[in-house]
Motif scaffolding. Sequence first.
Motif, short mmCIF file in Angstrom:
data_model
loop_
_atom_site.label_atom_id
_atom_site.label_comp_id
_atom_site.label_asym_id
_atom_site.label_seq_id
_atom_site.Cartn_x
_atom_site.Cartn_y
_atom_site.Cartn_z
N GLY A 123 7.85 3.39 20.56
CA GLY A 123 7.28 3.77 19.27
C GLY A 123 5.77 3.73 19.20
O GLY A 123 5.19 3.86 18.13
N ARG A 124 5.11 3.59 20.34
CA ARG A 124 3.64 3.56 20.35
C ARG A 124 3.04 4.96 20.35
O ARG A 124 1.94 5.17 19.87
CB ARG A 124 3.14 2.77 21.56
CG ARG A 124 3.41 1.27 21.46
CD ARG A 124 2.81 0.49 22.60
NE ARG A 124 3.60 0.57 23.81
CZ ARG A 124 4.60 -0.26 24.12
NH1 ARG A 124 4.93 -1.24 23.31
NH2 ARG A 124 5.26 -0.12 25.24
N LEU A 125 3.76 5.92 20.92
CA LEU A 125 3.32 7.32 20.97
C LEU A 125 4.51 8.22 20.66
O LEU A 125 5.66 7.77 20.71
CB LEU A 125 2.77 7.67 22.37
CG LEU A 125 1.53 6.93 22.84
CD1 LEU A 125 1.23 7.29 24.29
CD2 LEU A 125 0.34 7.22 21.97
N SER A 126 4.23 9.49 20.39
CA SER A 126 5.28 10.48 20.20
C SER A 126 5.11 11.54 21.29
O SER A 126 4.24 12.40 21.21
CB SER A 126 5.14 11.13 18.81
OG SER A 126 6.11 12.15 18.67
N LEU B 210 -4.56 10.47 22.99
CA LEU B 210 -3.80 9.62 22.08
C LEU B 210 -3.73 10.22 20.68
O LEU B 210 -2.73 10.09 20.00
CB LEU B 210 -4.40 8.22 22.06
CG LEU B 210 -4.18 7.41 23.35
CD1 LEU B 210 -5.00 6.13 23.32
CD2 LEU B 210 -2.71 7.12 23.56
N ARG B 211 -4.80 10.89 20.26
CA ARG B 211 -4.78 11.55 18.95
C ARG B 211 -3.72 12.64 18.93
O ARG B 211 -3.01 12.82 17.94
CB ARG B 211 -6.16 12.15 18.67
CG ARG B 211 -6.63 11.92 17.24
CD ARG B 211 -8.06 12.36 17.04
NE ARG B 211 -8.99 11.51 17.75
CZ ARG B 211 -10.15 11.91 18.25
NH1 ARG B 211 -10.53 13.17 18.13
NH2 ARG B 211 -10.93 11.08 18.87
N ALA B 212 -3.61 13.37 20.03
CA ALA B 212 -2.65 14.47 20.10
C ALA B 212 -1.20 13.96 20.10
O ALA B 212 -0.30 14.64 19.60
CB ALA B 212 -2.88 15.31 21.35
N PHE B 213 -0.97 12.77 20.63
CA PHE B 213 0.40 12.25 20.75
C PHE B 213 0.63 11.01 19.89
O PHE B 213 1.54 10.23 20.16
CB PHE B 213 0.72 11.96 22.22
CG PHE B 213 0.82 13.21 23.04
CD1 PHE B 213 1.99 13.96 23.04
CD2 PHE B 213 -0.26 13.66 23.78
CE1 PHE B 213 2.08 15.12 23.79
CE2 PHE B 213 -0.18 14.83 24.52
CZ PHE B 213 0.99 15.57 24.52
N ALA B 214 -0.16 10.87 18.82
CA ALA B 214 0.01 9.72 17.94
C ALA B 214 1.32 9.83 17.17
O ALA B 214 1.81 10.93 16.90
CB ALA B 214 -1.16 9.66 16.93
N ARG B 215 1.89 8.70 16.83
CA ARG B 215 3.10 8.66 16.00
C ARG B 215 2.77 9.19 14.61
O ARG B 215 1.75 8.86 14.06
CB ARG B 215 3.60 7.23 15.86
CG ARG B 215 4.49 6.79 16.99
CD ARG B 215 5.90 7.24 16.76
NE ARG B 215 6.69 7.01 17.97
CZ ARG B 215 7.80 7.63 18.24
NH1 ARG B 215 8.28 8.55 17.44
NH2 ARG B 215 8.48 7.36 19.32
#
Length: 197
Positions: free
Chosen positions: A143-146, A192-197
């Motif tokens: 659940g840290r990234l999507s 990380l911005r692109a794959f943020a939850r």
Amino acid sequence: MARLRGQVDETKTEAILEAARTLFSEQGGGVSMEAIARRAGVSRQTLYNRFPSKLEIGQALASRRSDAISAPLRDGGDPETVLTSLAGLLLDKICSDDGKASMRGVALMSPHAPEVARAIYAAGPGESLRRLSAWLAEQDRAGRLSVPDPDAAAEMFSGMALGHGHLRGVLGVPHPPIDRDARAAETARRFLRAFAR
């Protein structure tokens, strides 16, 4: 202290790998096993006992590089720290003289020994991508990234970090000056911005 019977002298293995790395970068896949043994200062029998062919030598070299680059994925930490470290190591390897020479060596080898080039890719860059993909999948599960497609995301991250670094390295074109740490940190933040939850 004398070695025990059957014990491998690791200094000879290191000499073989260093000789092969140098000769592959200078001459590509056409270099002979005998030339590698000669450069390493070992007998042909010693070389063949450790590495039966150039395929195994190439795999060993690529595997070591993959292990070094993917170390942050094993060390743990928050995603930004891990990805910043990983991007920095990718940049170090691709922008170094050794990294550029290795890429040119594999490129020179590819037409003459495509099976060796494929094995090197699988043991090195391919394995690094696989490890990054597995780490991204774990971040998604936790659940840290999507990350719906970890394989594609792993390639995307590598491309963001390296830009045209691979192409410049293969062609022998100088890399423009970069702030390695700033580039690594920016790559991690944007990814990380692109794959943020």
